[in-house]
Motif scaffolding. Structure first.
Motif, mmCIF file in Angstrom:
data_model
loop_
_atom_site.group_PDB
_atom_site.id
_atom_site.type_symbol
_atom_site.label_atom_id
_atom_site.label_comp_id
_atom_site.label_asym_id
_atom_site.label_seq_id
_atom_site.Cartn_x
_atom_site.Cartn_y
_atom_site.Cartn_z
ATOM 1 N N ASP A 1 0.867 -1.188 0.000
ATOM 2 C CA ASP A 1 0.000 0.000 0.000
ATOM 3 C C ASP A 1 0.903 1.238 0.000
ATOM 4 O OD1 ASP A 1 -1.784 2.050 0.416
ATOM 5 O OD2 ASP A 1 -2.792 1.135 2.129
ATOM 6 N N GLY A 2 1.197 1.704 -1.191
ATOM 7 C CA GLY A 2 2.129 2.822 -1.348
ATOM 8 C C GLY A 2 1.664 4.083 -0.633
ATOM 9 N N PRO B 1 7.070 14.201 -10.181
ATOM 10 C CA PRO B 1 7.424 13.896 -8.789
ATOM 11 C C PRO B 1 6.864 12.538 -8.375
ATOM 12 C CG PRO B 1 5.906 15.769 -8.907
ATOM 13 C CD PRO B 1 6.080 15.261 -10.294
ATOM 14 N N MET B 2 7.531 11.897 -7.412
ATOM 15 C CA MET B 2 7.065 10.578 -6.981
ATOM 16 C C MET B 2 5.726 10.653 -6.248
ATOM 17 S SD MET B 2 10.477 8.633 -5.810
ATOM 18 C CE MET B 2 11.603 8.059 -7.065
ATOM 19 N N ILE B 3 5.516 11.749 -5.530
ATOM 20 C CA ILE B 3 4.264 11.878 -4.769
ATOM 21 C C ILE B 3 3.461 13.043 -5.328
ATOM 22 C CG2 ILE B 3 3.259 12.347 -2.497
ATOM 23 C CD1 ILE B 3 5.871 11.209 -1.271
ATOM 24 N N SER C 1 -1.320 10.200 -5.932
ATOM 25 C CA SER C 1 -0.585 9.115 -6.585
ATOM 26 C C SER C 1 0.827 9.000 -6.058
ATOM 27 C CB SER C 1 -0.570 9.315 -8.100
ATOM 28 O OG SER C 1 0.347 10.305 -8.453
ATOM 29 N N PHE C 2 1.310 7.779 -6.101
ATOM 30 C CA PHE C 2 2.688 7.474 -5.721
ATOM 31 C C PHE C 2 3.307 6.770 -6.919
ATOM 32 C CE2 PHE C 2 5.570 4.541 -3.076
ATOM 33 C CZ PHE C 2 6.592 5.472 -3.062
ATOM 34 N N SER D 1 -3.422 1.212 -9.286
ATOM 35 C CA SER D 1 -1.970 1.205 -9.434
ATOM 36 C C SER D 1 -1.279 2.529 -9.102
ATOM 37 C CB SER D 1 -1.581 0.717 -10.827
ATOM 38 O OG SER D 1 -2.384 1.327 -11.805
ATOM 39 N N LEU D 2 -2.030 3.605 -8.923
ATOM 40 C CA LEU D 2 -1.380 4.827 -8.450
ATOM 41 C C LEU D 2 -1.237 4.787 -6.931
ATOM 42 C CD1 LEU D 2 -3.159 7.504 -10.687
ATOM 43 C CD2 LEU D 2 -1.088 6.190 -11.140
ATOM 44 N N ARG D 3 -1.770 3.734 -6.354
ATOM 45 C CA ARG D 3 -1.699 3.561 -4.901
ATOM 46 C C ARG D 3 -0.941 2.286 -4.515
ATOM 47 N NH1 ARG D 3 -6.788 2.197 -0.799
ATOM 48 N NH2 ARG D 3 -5.436 1.349 0.814
#
Ligand code: FE2
Length: 353
Positions: A214-215, A254-256, A266-267, A319-321
């Motif tokens: 769970d990103g 950016p990653m976050i 999103s991650f 998938s963004l999470r």
């Protein structure tokens, strides 16, 4: 209780909740047949056609509606239940998880044929970011069928439905028997695919268990423990690339990413697709420290849920999470996975049908 103030109307609804409704809000939300297109319920009234300092000449509460009379003679009517409804959250609540979690399973055929089960499955998907469909067909391209619930397939360059096996085309590490660290696919697109369905057709190899993370939980904890690193990862653009001889995908992001209320949107995380960053970039040292920290957390077993995805099971992740990963396997049998992408908005809104 109803009180007309300088630029708003104060009133208490039956739920005892007090509302402070700006005059412009009241005018804009008029539900009368003149202000809305009756057939479609779309708004027709244009806000700029009234003065910014418009003020009602009379406000009354009757028949569970607010009646507001304006200086031009227009009477607005706004049912109270509409006002209360507007404050209710539309979607199931996000629930974070760590290593003890296992995704809920739903039957493939029931998911497709039974609306109530589909709605339960999609609401679970919205809350946890992942579900598994079992008893899935083992036929090629069965993922096409999921469009009934998840909306149209989100195609990328490369195949519409990707084949992941060690015998097929090799354009990334997934097509080998190596372990695959947690990632989401196509970080190399600005609009990264937001739902991924991984359909295991056959899995006869030893090893190769699936791992999910769970990103959002990872980065929420990072924000709590190290807000400075969180801020850096929100601001620093990172290059990602995926390519083969015919296709090129590249994006810097950016990653976050966060929504306007500060919650995570999103991650983006892919060790394998991340490219060399210009060492002259301002903040590169601090970025690397923050990246080191978030990488350590992504790989911390306390966040990962591990299970075997059997032939005839489809893992569906927001998938963004939720990041996915795979343990290394011994290629001593058949292993064939197909994956396809969908659009989260469609899955989200189908959860309400
Ligand atoms: Fe992947």
């Amino acid at each position: 209780m109803l009180e007309v103030k300088q630029d708003s109307v104060l009133f208490s609804a039956s739920s005892n909740k007090q509302y402070d409704l700006p005059f412009l809000w009241l005018r804009d939300n008029c539900q009368c047949n003149e202000c809305r297109i009756v057939e479609t319920q779309e708004k027709q009234f244009l806000l700029h056609t009234v003065p910014v300092d418009i003020s009602p000449t009379n406000v009354e509460l009757k028949d569970e509606s607010l009646f507001v009379l304006w200086p031009d003679g227009h009477q607005s009517v706004i049912p109270l239940n509409k006002i209360e409804e507007s404050g209710r959250s539309r979607y199931p609540e996000y629930k974070s998880w760590t290593s003890g979690f296992t995704p809920r399973k739903f039957d493939w055929n029931e998911f497709l044929s039974n609306k109530e089960i589909a709605s339960d499955a999609l609401q679970t998907f919205v809350s946890f970011g992942v579900i598994i469909l079992n008893n899935a067909p083992k036929d090629l391209n069965s993922l096409e069928l999921l469009s009934k619930r998840l909306g149209p397939i989100h195609e990328t360059l490369f195949e519409r439905i990707h084949n992941v096996s060690v015998t097929g085309q090799v354009y990334n590490v997934a097509h080998t028997s190596k372990g695959l660290p947690p990632h989401n696919d196509f970080a190399s697109y600005q609009s990264q695919p937001s739902v991924q369905a991984l359909h295991m057709l056959e899995n006869e190899c030893e090893g190769g268990d699936s791992i999910i993370v769970d990103g959002w939980k990872v980065v929420k904890d990072l924000k709590k423990n190290n807000p400075e690193y969180f801020k850096i990862l929100r601001e620093f653009n990172v290059p990602f690339r995926q390519f083969d001889e015919n296709n090129e995908t590249y994006a810097e992001a950016p990653m976050i990413k966060c929504k306007s209320d500060g919650s995570i949107e999103s991650f983006r995380f892919s060790n394998q697709l991340m490219q060399m960053i210009d060492p002259d970039r301002q903040g590169i040292k601090d970025f690397y420290k923050a990246y080191h920290e978030v990488s350590a957390r992504v790989h911390d077993s306390k966040y990962s849920s591990t299970f075997r995805l059997n032939g005839g099971e489809a893992l569906i992740v927001a998938s963004l999470r939720v990041l996915h990963a795979r343990e290394t396997f011994i290629p001593n049998g058949k292993r064939h996975l197909q994956d396809a992408y969908f659009v989260y908005d469609n899955a989200l809104n189908n959860s309400l049908i």
